[in-house]
Design a protein around this motif. Sequence first.
Motif, PDB file in Angstrom:
ATOM      1  N   ARG A  93     -10.564   0.884  -0.892  1.00 28.73           N
ATOM      2  CA  ARG A  93      -9.595   0.576  -1.557  1.00 28.73           C
ATOM      3  C   ARG A  93      -8.220  -0.482  -1.019  1.00 28.73           C
ATOM      4  O   ARG A  93      -8.639  -1.042  -0.446  1.00 28.73           O
ATOM      5  CB  ARG A  93      -8.026   1.578  -1.710  1.00 28.73           C
ATOM      6  N   ARG A  94      -7.315  -1.129  -2.148  1.00 31.36           N
ATOM      7  CA  ARG A  94      -6.805  -2.315  -1.215  1.00 31.36           C
ATOM      8  C   ARG A  94      -5.856  -1.515  -0.796  1.00 31.36           C
ATOM      9  O   ARG A  94      -4.997  -0.279  -1.181  1.00 31.36           O
ATOM     10  CB  ARG A  94      -5.595  -2.936  -2.451  1.00 31.36           C
ATOM     11  N   LEU A  95      -5.324  -2.458   0.671  1.00 28.94           N
ATOM     12  CA  LEU A  95      -4.139  -1.593   1.280  1.00 28.94           C
ATOM     13  C   LEU A  95      -2.715  -1.385   0.518  1.00 28.94           C
ATOM     14  O   LEU A  95      -2.674  -0.518   0.863  1.00 28.94           O
ATOM     15  CB  LEU A  95      -4.242  -2.483   2.906  1.00 28.94           C
ATOM     16  N   THR A 135      -1.808  -0.226  -1.906  1.00 25.84           N
ATOM     17  CA  THR A 135      -2.090   0.514  -3.126  1.00 25.84           C
ATOM     18  C   THR A 135      -2.130   1.802  -1.927  1.00 25.84           C
ATOM     19  O   THR A 135      -1.698   3.033  -2.539  1.00 25.84           O
ATOM     20  CB  THR A 135      -3.266   0.625  -3.669  1.00 25.84           C
TER      21      THR A 135
END
Lengths: 368, 282, 523
Positions: free
Chosen positions: C138-140, C142
């Motif tokens: 995941r992107r941080l 998000t």
Amino acid sequence: MHPLAWLAWVTLVMVVSLTATNPLYLVVVLLAVVLVGVLAPRTSTAVAGVRTLAMAGTALFLMSLAVAVLNGGYGEHVLFAMPGPDFPGWMGGLRLGGPVAAESLVAAGVRGLSISCVLLAFGVFNGAVSPYRVLRTAPAALFHAGLIVTVGLTLLPSSIEDIRRIREMQALRGGATGVRNLPGLVVPAVIGGLERSMKLAEAMEARGYASAARPPAPARLAALSSAPLLLPSGWAWFYYDSARWLAVAGAVAAAGALLWWATAAAKTSHVTRFRREPLTPIDRAAIGGSLALAAAAFALRSLGAAGLAYNPFAGLAWPEFEPAGALLALAVAWPAAHAVLLPGAARHGELPASAAPEGTNVVAEVHP
Amino acid sequence: MTARVSSARATPLRLPGISDVAFVLLNVMGVAAYLHPFIFARAGNSDRDWFSHNADGPLVFAGIAALCMVLIVGELTSGGLNSKSLSVLGVLSALAAVLRTVTLPAGANLYFFVVILGGYTFGPRLGFLLGALSFFLSAVVTGGFGPWLPFQMFAAAWMGLSAGGLRALLGGMRAPFRAQVGAVVAFGAAWGLLYGAITNLWFWPFWVGGEDITYQPGIGVAEALRRYWNFYLVTSLGWDLASTACNTVILAILGAPLLRALLRFQQRFTWEWGPDRDPGPG
Amino acid sequence: MIATASGLSYTYPAGDAPALRDASFHLEAGSFTLLAGPSAGGKSTLLRALNGLVPQFHGGRYAGTVTVAGLDAARTPARQIALAAGMVFQEPEAQAVADTVEDEVAFGMEQHGIAPAEMHRRMDEVLARVGVEHLRRRRLSTLSGGERQRVAIAAVLVLQPSLLLLDEPTSQLDPDGAAAVLAAVESLHRDRGLTIAIAEHRLERLLPLAGGVLEVEAGRVTAMSPREAGSRLRAVPPVCDLARRLGLDPMPLSVPEAAGLLRGHGLSCEVAPDPAPAGPPILRAEGLRVVYGELAALDGVSLSLHAGEVVALVGPNGSGKTTLFRALVGLQKLESGRVCHFDDEAPAAVQQRTAFTGLVPQDPAVALYHDTLRAELADTLRRRGHRAGVSTTLARWGLDPLAGRNPRDLSVGQQQRVAIAAMLAHEPPVWLLDEPTRGADGEAKAWLAARLREHAARGGAAIVSTHDIESAARYATRVVGLREGRVAFDLPAREAFSAAGPVPTQVARLVPGAILPEEVVRR
């Protein structure tokens, strides 16, 4: 497809569309680029870039034609005359209006076509390769520069959020919007950003950040010498036909020096990479093939072969169309073949769609 | 054991020897690659043939400019780049990229202030990196990779570089704060025009228009300058003037508070602790 | 012994007073140490001295020695200390270098040149250990705050330090996020024997876990046991406060423990009844409905506020508290419903509406930008067209001593107060405060409670959204609970905070009828 393979492709498109002045080949290149754009994966967050650049390409094409009409004095086949104002002499003797020659229009069209090809190719590139992958492929010598950009990218969402919140908060304080209240928006954003940068530096230090070591002095000197070697080489190649062998020698020497520098930098570097995108044999072949085709374009062009060169000012004739040139232009479409034949490989290295939510393009939402 | 803070007055990137040579030489090479239409204006070429080489020639010089940029950035970011410089650059680049999307009247842009004031505060070398990398970052965000990127990066980098130089100059003259702000505003206004003139240059050789406006190898420096002036006049002078006027107004409003904040911060930025200096009781 | 400090004194480069004064203490291997004390008392500085950031990163004047895992913390490069002592900071946003979870966790290993195969092995292990394995791609940006903070812990643990330092890791988080982070820390200590030193204000959760407490106040460090801490610290959980008032021995550290000790004591409470609200409501919301896409963030919320009332707005994250505030001041477009000031429809423009209903959003300090506090307050007054003197405003908020200081030089707690004053300098009749006590220490909470009571006594009213039940019990006259965009309950404070109510305080669970420690008397 590996980012380097994409880069090689973009280089190929640039070289072919800027060395060829034959409009027929350029049309083939344009179609090939469009084909790649349609078939290539759109994995990047900057999809908007494709549209923007495609539009910019079209606009530039139309603008070249428009300027050629307004100020198109080159050539003997005068089509018609445009009325126009006279400018005072201090403005550099600019002439607008007057006779419009067919040669000028053709030349402008050809150049506009090449520029459109280049813009479109970069649009496809931007859409197909995410910036993070480009940064990851950066050589060791640029690791720390890449780190700065990565940090910047990481901070983008919170910077946007900060600016949005500050604006809202100044509104809650009863602030009118407008240029006079700009300090209330920009000053806290900058101060807050700088304070955050100190916290970030602290966190990096606490996790073992170390500045990059310098490659050994000889390698750095070698790298340094490459630019003074290349510049005269370019000059010699384009303007003195008799000195071309010298230009080639200079370019080869410079390339060697750069290679040495990059290798030395990789050896001195203390960092390792968690995520490495290996070059597959197909990627390697694609890169080699692209560079060979680019070299071929240069060579054909200097030999005046395959009808690559077309000069409207040397008499307005119908451009030649030879199989060699047409094949060269068509070869530009190779990533399309890659995408069709190896659909899985094209996506290699990207995050799954669910894991890569809309990220960087939220920037567009900030407006005062 | 006691030690005192050593407040380093100079910028944290202190590059002696090869680095200095490299920085100067590569910048000069970058300028040369940039100005090739004028430098090579004397090169002989038959009158009819000019159309042939004014597209692939500039392409090669764009490549050389890109290489110079890569080498300078590589040189500047190795050796002396500490974590503070790195994160300040990251943060300010991000901010510049965001502010670049904030559109103001007549295309004026907040982006310039971050680069100019950042360069002014942190010195020529960090200013150079800030200009170059913030432009790169914003190209990454907006999908703006292209042959124009090295030229734009150079233009922005020189903006930051010269802003750092301006501070050294004013510091040498011991200028009071208000004079500094005035100088920065005038400097920003000048760069508004200069930036337009520089970034238009990359595209000029590709352009085909009339004889007063088109680059043609072999026309001589004076003629090349005249034609470029015409090109600039037709394509962007009006726009650049309007945005420069807006930039000046905004810089006049923002300059003083922002500069005060940055200079205050800069003191914190340069704190270093040297355990081996001043070992005496404090 | 994993870390020792002797005679440690330290002053920041710009500081006029020492941040640490002659501190001597040690941390045993495998221990769990809680750093307690008011904010700006020196806890953060102490942690930074343990991993060499003080003095190596910050500069300043330093005396004494700190040894961590056999390394001299002031002289060993921070890079090397990072392998022995890992540090997790307060703000999740300000410590992330990379974009995705994996890249973030890998950063430290990359910088130390660890071989790729080993990197992958450690990555899998560490992500599983702090429970963020499912987030690895995941992107941080998000992730929630609690998830990001656990990623930050993983990013430090991956270097395999033997000592983990945490600087108020949960102060920016909601209760669920904080619980997840503390649970991760606890299991690292219990299952892996990791040595922990943690600075925190959430004592009720940590006192029962800690093996020892270091009190850090005004730069002085005192070591004590958790039970001693319960009776000696200035700010303690209500259970300890109650036990102190009743003279219980041993000092209980949790509600069940206290319940056991109190069995048999005859306790009752003395309570002054709250005055009932009188007159017409000064702020009225009717059937507010706000929709984001498919989701109704507010689904028909009606609420009225009378003069003299302070409403505590409670509810889980995402229940609509912030949206309700935004709707009340006109920042949020309504699907349906209306907002009235007295009997009239509230004006549409945010600027006019906030003249009556002042909103202080979360972290208001981000908007401070003037050189002095005086200028900051004068700015708000000027924007509001008020002629009232800045000095009066300063005095009313009790901020005169700070008037000439630059807000950016103040401690976080002081900044928070300054920002609240700056947002409400024009004294609107209705105050809306969005989680004003997040990350605040005891003193800051007491300050806010006093301001709220003063405001109510002057005939004003306020709504305060909070997760902090214990401090809400000190100022609220009414409690409104939101759930999924609807009003779940709307009760007088005494009823809501009682043992049978929806949000009981610690004391209410021990002594029927009482909600605060000082209300309890021996029979």
